[in-house]
Scaffold this motif. Structure first.
Motif, PDB file in Angstrom:
ATOM      1  N   LYS A  62      28.990 -74.241  34.039  1.00  0.00           N
ATOM      2  CA  LYS A  62      28.773 -73.894  32.639  1.00  0.00           C
ATOM      3  C   LYS A  62      29.397 -72.533  32.367  1.00  0.00           C
ATOM      4  O   LYS A  62      29.274 -71.621  33.183  1.00  0.00           O
ATOM      5  N   VAL A  63      30.070 -72.422  31.223  1.00  0.00           N
ATOM      6  CA  VAL A  63      30.672 -71.132  30.867  1.00  0.00           C
ATOM      7  C   VAL A  63      30.192 -70.721  29.484  1.00  0.00           C
ATOM      8  O   VAL A  63      29.937 -71.566  28.616  1.00  0.00           O
ATOM      9  N   GLN A  64      30.066 -69.414  29.309  1.00  0.00           N
ATOM     10  CA  GLN A  64      29.573 -68.899  28.030  1.00  0.00           C
ATOM     11  C   GLN A  64      30.599 -69.151  26.923  1.00  0.00           C
ATOM     12  O   GLN A  64      31.813 -69.024  27.125  1.00  0.00           O
ATOM     13  N   HIS A  65      30.111 -69.507  25.754  1.00  0.00           N
ATOM     14  CA  HIS A  65      30.908 -69.955  24.609  1.00  0.00           C
ATOM     15  C   HIS A  65      32.025 -68.964  24.250  1.00  0.00           C
ATOM     16  O   HIS A  65      33.198 -69.344  24.126  1.00  0.00           O
ATOM     17  N   HIS A  66      31.674 -67.694  24.080  1.00  0.00           N
ATOM     18  CA  HIS A  66      32.658 -66.715  23.613  1.00  0.00           C
ATOM     19  C   HIS A  66      33.621 -66.315  24.719  1.00  0.00           C
ATOM     20  O   HIS A  66      34.784 -65.976  24.453  1.00  0.00           O
ATOM     21  N   HIS A  67      33.147 -66.384  25.957  1.00  0.00           N
ATOM     22  CA  HIS A  67      34.048 -66.183  27.091  1.00  0.00           C
ATOM     23  C   HIS A  67      35.136 -67.264  27.081  1.00  0.00           C
ATOM     24  O   HIS A  67      36.325 -66.975  27.318  1.00  0.00           O
ATOM     25  N   ALA A  68      34.761 -68.498  26.770  1.00  0.00           N
ATOM     26  CA  ALA A  68      35.737 -69.595  26.703  1.00  0.00           C
ATOM     27  C   ALA A  68      36.730 -69.376  25.569  1.00  0.00           C
ATOM     28  O   ALA A  68      37.921 -69.700  25.696  1.00  0.00           O
ATOM     29  N   HIS A  69      36.257 -68.843  24.426  1.00  0.00           N
ATOM     30  CA  HIS A  69      37.184 -68.533  23.332  1.00  0.00           C
ATOM     31  C   HIS A  69      38.275 -67.571  23.805  1.00  0.00           C
ATOM     32  O   HIS A  69      39.470 -67.808  23.574  1.00  0.00           O
ATOM     33  N   ILE A  70      37.881 -66.489  24.448  1.00  0.00           N
ATOM     34  CA  ILE A  70      38.868 -65.508  24.907  1.00  0.00           C
ATOM     35  C   ILE A  70      39.746 -66.105  26.004  1.00  0.00           C
ATOM     36  O   ILE A  70      40.963 -65.873  26.045  1.00  0.00           O
ATOM     37  N   ALA A  71      39.146 -66.899  26.873  1.00  0.00           N
ATOM     38  CA  ALA A  71      39.921 -67.537  27.948  1.00  0.00           C
ATOM     39  C   ALA A  71      40.987 -68.474  27.394  1.00  0.00           C
ATOM     40  O   ALA A  71      42.036 -68.658  28.017  1.00  0.00           O
ATOM     41  N   SER A  72      40.741 -69.069  26.212  1.00  0.00           N
ATOM     42  CA  SER A  72      41.757 -69.946  25.614  1.00  0.00           C
ATOM     43  C   SER A  72      43.012 -69.159  25.252  1.00  0.00           C
ATOM     44  O   SER A  72      44.139 -69.654  25.382  1.00  0.00           O
ATOM     45  N   VAL A  73      42.843 -67.922  24.789  1.00  0.00           N
ATOM     46  CA  VAL A  73      43.991 -67.062  24.491  1.00  0.00           C
ATOM     47  C   VAL A  73      44.688 -66.661  25.789  1.00  0.00           C
ATOM     48  O   VAL A  73      45.924 -66.670  25.890  1.00  0.00           O
ATOM     49  N   MET A  74      43.903 -66.332  26.805  1.00  0.00           N
ATOM     50  CA  MET A  74      44.468 -65.951  28.098  1.00  0.00           C
ATOM     51  C   MET A  74      45.254 -67.111  28.700  1.00  0.00           C
ATOM     52  O   MET A  74      46.319 -66.904  29.311  1.00  0.00           O
ATOM     53  N   ALA A  75      44.746 -68.323  28.533  1.00  0.00           N
ATOM     54  CA  ALA A  75      45.444 -69.509  29.049  1.00  0.00           C
ATOM     55  C   ALA A  75      46.786 -69.695  28.348  1.00  0.00           C
ATOM     56  O   ALA A  75      47.811 -69.949  28.991  1.00  0.00           O
ATOM     57  N   ILE A  90      38.963 -74.880  30.703  1.00  0.00           N
ATOM     58  CA  ILE A  90      39.886 -75.253  31.786  1.00  0.00           C
ATOM     59  C   ILE A  90      40.350 -74.001  32.532  1.00  0.00           C
ATOM     60  O   ILE A  90      40.362 -73.964  33.779  1.00  0.00           O
ATOM     61  N   TYR A  91      40.732 -72.977  31.788  1.00  0.00           N
ATOM     62  CA  TYR A  91      41.188 -71.720  32.400  1.00  0.00           C
ATOM     63  C   TYR A  91      40.122 -71.171  33.349  1.00  0.00           C
ATOM     64  O   TYR A  91      40.421 -70.799  34.489  1.00  0.00           O
ATOM     65  N   LEU A  92      38.883 -71.156  32.889  1.00  0.00           N
ATOM     66  CA  LEU A  92      37.803 -70.600  33.710  1.00  0.00           C
ATOM     67  C   LEU A  92      37.457 -71.520  34.874  1.00  0.00           C
ATOM     68  O   LEU A  92      37.134 -71.048  35.972  1.00  0.00           O
ATOM     69  N   GLY A  93      37.532 -72.829  34.659  1.00  0.00           N
ATOM     70  CA  GLY A  93      37.307 -73.761  35.758  1.00  0.00           C
ATOM     71  C   GLY A  93      38.318 -73.580  36.873  1.00  0.00           C
ATOM     72  O   GLY A  93      37.966 -73.601  38.069  1.00  0.00           O
ATOM     73  N   ARG A  94      39.585 -73.361  36.511  1.00  0.00           N
ATOM     74  CA  ARG A  94      40.628 -73.140  37.519  1.00  0.00           C
ATOM     75  C   ARG A  94      40.394 -71.828  38.268  1.00  0.00           C
ATOM     76  O   ARG A  94      40.663 -71.733  39.469  1.00  0.00           O
ATOM     77  N   LYS A  95      39.891 -70.815  37.551  1.00  0.00           N
ATOM     78  CA  LYS A  95      39.594 -69.531  38.205  1.00  0.00           C
ATOM     79  C   LYS A  95      38.448 -69.693  39.206  1.00  0.00           C
ATOM     80  O   LYS A  95      38.458 -69.095  40.283  1.00  0.00           O
ATOM     81  N   HIS A  96      37.454 -70.513  38.866  1.00  0.00           N
ATOM     82  CA  HIS A  96      36.356 -70.780  39.797  1.00  0.00           C
ATOM     83  C   HIS A  96      36.882 -71.478  41.044  1.00  0.00           C
ATOM     84  O   HIS A  96      36.493 -71.146  42.175  1.00  0.00           O
ATOM     85  N   LEU A  97      37.761 -72.455  40.859  1.00  0.00           N
ATOM     86  CA  LEU A  97      38.326 -73.172  42.006  1.00  0.00           C
ATOM     87  C   LEU A  97      39.144 -72.243  42.879  1.00  0.00           C
ATOM     88  O   LEU A  97      39.105 -72.322  44.115  1.00  0.00           O
TER      89      LEU A  97
END
Length: 762
Positions: A487-500, A750-757
């Motif tokens: 599970k990832v925090q909502h706003h963290h995912a928003h920023i991660a989408s830009v980073m991706a 997806i960006y954060l999932g790949r970072k976890h892996l």
């Protein structure tokens, strides 16, 4: 001495990219024959495989010409080459498609091309007036594919046997329709059909009579359901108020502006201002709805509902060209009751009884998957997607390589503006837009599409990623798959989408502004400043929280939100509301009360205090109308009052306090100041963002800022913020390939999932 240049050589080439459904194999065939190359070409999965044998100089020139791509029909992302033993080939041929374990790319739906439009208008052409005309460079793709590779037998076009004339073109290397999978004509179908809903007993009309009838009904002020590429549209004139009002009743859509289709860019310019960048976006292959500044509004009042923008788009099917050429601008809105999935099934559309359109113009070509129109606009000189669907889906977003990249990932996205994402390697495929998963029909469509797209891409996820919110339908679905999940925090995912999108590793200062998102402390977040690096984030600053009633359910009632904020700020005595005593009593007793740092809710409160809007009858209405007043003031060069938000530091966390603005707003009795104050609110928010980023940048030695979240669909705020941050020396990144709202969440997941892996495999 030729140094082996004339020595016979053979190579196998795997071509990855947009190479299916765009006439790439016929192009390879013709180029090889012209250069004397022998071998073959075929589709494999989503790629194209070529075996080329000839003297080395000829093979090198052949490959160079392919890479140069003079015709710009295809896009090569990668070429893998393998040397082969020289063999015996009689010629160069197109051979049957092969099977592949992986499908790398699925073709998108393409607009009708200029060559087909010429034939459509040519009375001497055998396809004159054919509403399904297409060739190897245009026509539906994603919405008609049943399985890969993209061959006719794997599409719904197999339902329409080719006539002898079409078959001759299909097998002739000299034809534009050589191996064009959507080839058809007036003799072999599909055919237009018209059901008259006014007189159900009337005979169903076909072909040109069906088109003539639909045109007459629309010209007389009627509403016609028209079958498109990814579903049905409800169509009527944008100039006839009774027709538009009735259309709103049919859709159950009270206030949101309708999109209007125009026959040409020159026609759009009669009603809208169109910049060079906007003209390019309008005419791009995706043919999105583009939000354009309106000139004097000459349409019916209910078409745009006083919006400053017109959602304008160009025809992308031959039928749409025929209709708009005859009738001029037309409202084309998805055929669904607001909140429900777009209708794609003929039986469903034809059986609607009350309310129903005056007629249905349709055909028997099946639509495999529903795909709504995409929506975009130009912000700071570049396109920004608001809704990513037809024309963009299923084109992947390309990511940087990561360790652990062999694991295939499913990211569930959010519940509003839902879209999921599937990732294999460096390719992340974001699904089409679905809507609100609270609606049962939308949730069912979401589930079916997950099964459909995993099969089409031949992906078997080994990890699921979902939102941190405990009650999200998307999160529950992800967990129901019985995969390892995070599970990832909502706003963290928003920023991660830009980073991706931009290939950022961090650290970055992420500014995530939206209406609601579940915070790690159990409160509602939505005005967040995060320091993001890798899979980690720190909440470094946020909007000063205030209590609201009803949690997520309070989003509709902007006036109630205003009372909540003003009571918290000690300013409610200035604001009239008949429910004030009940609301304040509930707040003081903490009955059904939650804390929020939502910038989206603050926009609602500001719109209500300035008496611009009190209710969100559709998502974001209060904020949109507040932006409207600010934009009018900006166009009129009205100088906004200086009402800066305060920046406070509490336990090393910075807080943005908007009280100075609201103190001035509640004390202002001059209604003529509304626009200036609305613009002042936007300036104050932008200056607050810049001020906090400056402090955080200095404190953490960071020069990169990422802006995301639904609030950054606000052009005024986004452009002001970009200017202020760049003036302070920041590199600023925003979403371009996916929406900044919740439609882009899954890419960030997806960006954060790949970072976890990557971390797990280190």
């Amino acid at each position: 001495m030729d140094n082996g240049k004339n020595k016979e050589t053979a190579v196998k080439i795997k071509v990855c990219g947009i190479v299916q459904g765009v006439g790439f194999r016929p192009l390879v065939y013709r180029a090889a024959r012209e250069m004397g190359i022998k071998g073959w070409v075929r589709n494999v999965g989503g790629d194209v495989e070529i075996v080329a044998q000839a003297p080395k100089t000829a093979v090198d020139r052949f490959l160079s010409d392919l890479k140069e791509n003079k015709e710009r029909r295809y896009e090569i992302l990668n070429m893998e080459m393998e040397e082969l033993p020289v063999s015996v080939f009689d010629d160069f041929v197109i051979i049957p498609s092969g099977e592949a374990k992986e499908v790398s790319m699925i073709p998108v739906d393409l607009p009708v091309c200029p060559e087909c439009l010429k034939e459509l208008a040519d009375q001497s052409d055998r396809r004159y007036g054919n509403p399904f005309i297409s060739c190897m460079a245009c026509g539906p793709r994603y919405t008609i594919i049943e399985e890969m590779p993209y061959d006719r037998d794997n599409t719904v076009m197999k339902d329409f046997p080719m006539c002898s004339a079409c078959n001759k073109e299909y097998t002739s290397p000299q034809s534009r329709r050589f191996h064009a999978q959507t080839i058809s004509c007036n003799d072999c179908g599909p055919y237009l059909l018209y059901q008259d809903n006014r007189h159900r007993e009337a005979k169903e009309l076909t072909d040109r009579e069906a088109l003539k009838k639909a045109i007459k009904v629309l010209a007389d002020g009627g509403i016609v359901a028209v079958k498109g590429v990814g579903g049905y549209h409800l169509v009527c004139s944008p100039f006839l108020e009774p027709s538009v009002v009735r259309l709103r009743q049919c859709k159950g859509r009270e206030e949101k502006p309708f999109a209007v289709m125009f026959h040409s860019v020159s026609e759009i310019k009669k009603y809208c201002d169109v910049s060079e960048e906007e003209e390019i976006l309008l005419a791009s292959k995706a043919r999105p709805i583009v939000l354009l500044p309106m000139q004097e509004d000459l349409m019916a009042p209910s078409t745009n509902k006083k919006s400053l923008y017109c959602g304008a788009f160009l025809p992308y099917t031959p039928l749409q060209h025929l209709l708009t050429e005859e009738l001029g601008p037309l409202i084309m809105t998805s055929a669904n009751v607001s909140g429900q999935p777009i209708i794609r099934e003929d039986d469903c559309m034809l059986s609607l009884s009350d309310p129903f359109p005056d007629g249905v113009l349709y055909n028997k070509r099946r639509i495999v998957r529903s795909v709504d129109d995409s929506v975009a606009k130009v912000v700071a000189g570049s396109p920004q997607l608001i809704r990513r669907s037809r024309g963009y889906v299923p084109y992947p977003v390309f990511l940087q390589k990561e360790k652990g990249g062999e694991t295939e990932i499913f990211a569930a996205g959010g519940d509003l503006k839902a879209a999921f994402c599937l990732c294999r390697g460096e390719r992340a495929v974001v699904s089409q837009y679905f809507g609100d998963l609270e609606e049962c029909g939308v949730m069912e469509e979401y589930k079916k599409s997950y099964k459909d797209l995993t099969c089409l891409l031949n992906i078997t996820p080994g990890l699921a990623v979902c939102d941190f919110h405990p009650n999200y339908h998307s999160a529950r679905f992800a967990q129901s798959l019985l995969l390892p999940f995070i599970k990832v925090q909502h706003h963290h995912a928003h920023i991660a989408s830009v980073m991706a999108e931009h290939g950022l590793k961090g650290p970055v200062i992420g500014v995530a502004f939206d209406g609601t998102g579940y915070g790690t402390d159990g409160s509602i977040w939505g005005g967040e400043f995060l320091i993001c690096e890798g899979k980690e984030f720190v909440r470094a600053a946020h909007l000063s929280p205030f209590p609201v009633l009803g949690g997520d359910q309070s989003m509709r009632d902007g006036k109630k939100t205003a009372v909540c904020y003003l009571h918290h700020a000690g300013l409610d005595s200035f604001f009239p509301d008949e429910r004030k005593h009940i609301i304040t009593a509930a707040l003081e007793q903490r009955i059904n009360t939650v804390s929020t740092s939502s910038m989206g809710r603050l926009f609602d409160a500001a719109a209500s205090v300035l008496q611009i809007a009190y209710e969100n009858r559709y998502e974001g209405e209060c904020a949109i109308l507040l932006e409207r007043e600010a934009e009018i003031a900006r166009r009129e060069h009205i100088k906004p009052p200086s009402l800066p938000f305060l920046i406070k530091e509490e336990e090393e966390v910075l807080k943005l306090d908007p009280r100075p603005f609201f103190e001035a707003a509640v004390n202002c009795k001059d209604r003529g100041m509304t626009g200036a104050l609305a613009l002042g609110f936007h300036h104050a928010a932008a200056e607050g963002i810049a001020g906090i980023c400056e402090k955080l940048g200095s404190r953490h030695h960071i020069s990169d800022v990422a802006l995301s979240g639904g609030v950054f669909q606000n052009t005024v705020l986004t452009e002001l913020t970009l200017t202020l941050l760049r003036e302070r020396g920041f590199r600023v990144y925003i979403n371009r390939l996916v929406p900044p709202g919740d439609g882009g969440l899954s890419l960030g997941q997806i960006y954060l999932g790949r970072k976890h892996l990557k971390t797990d495999n280190t």
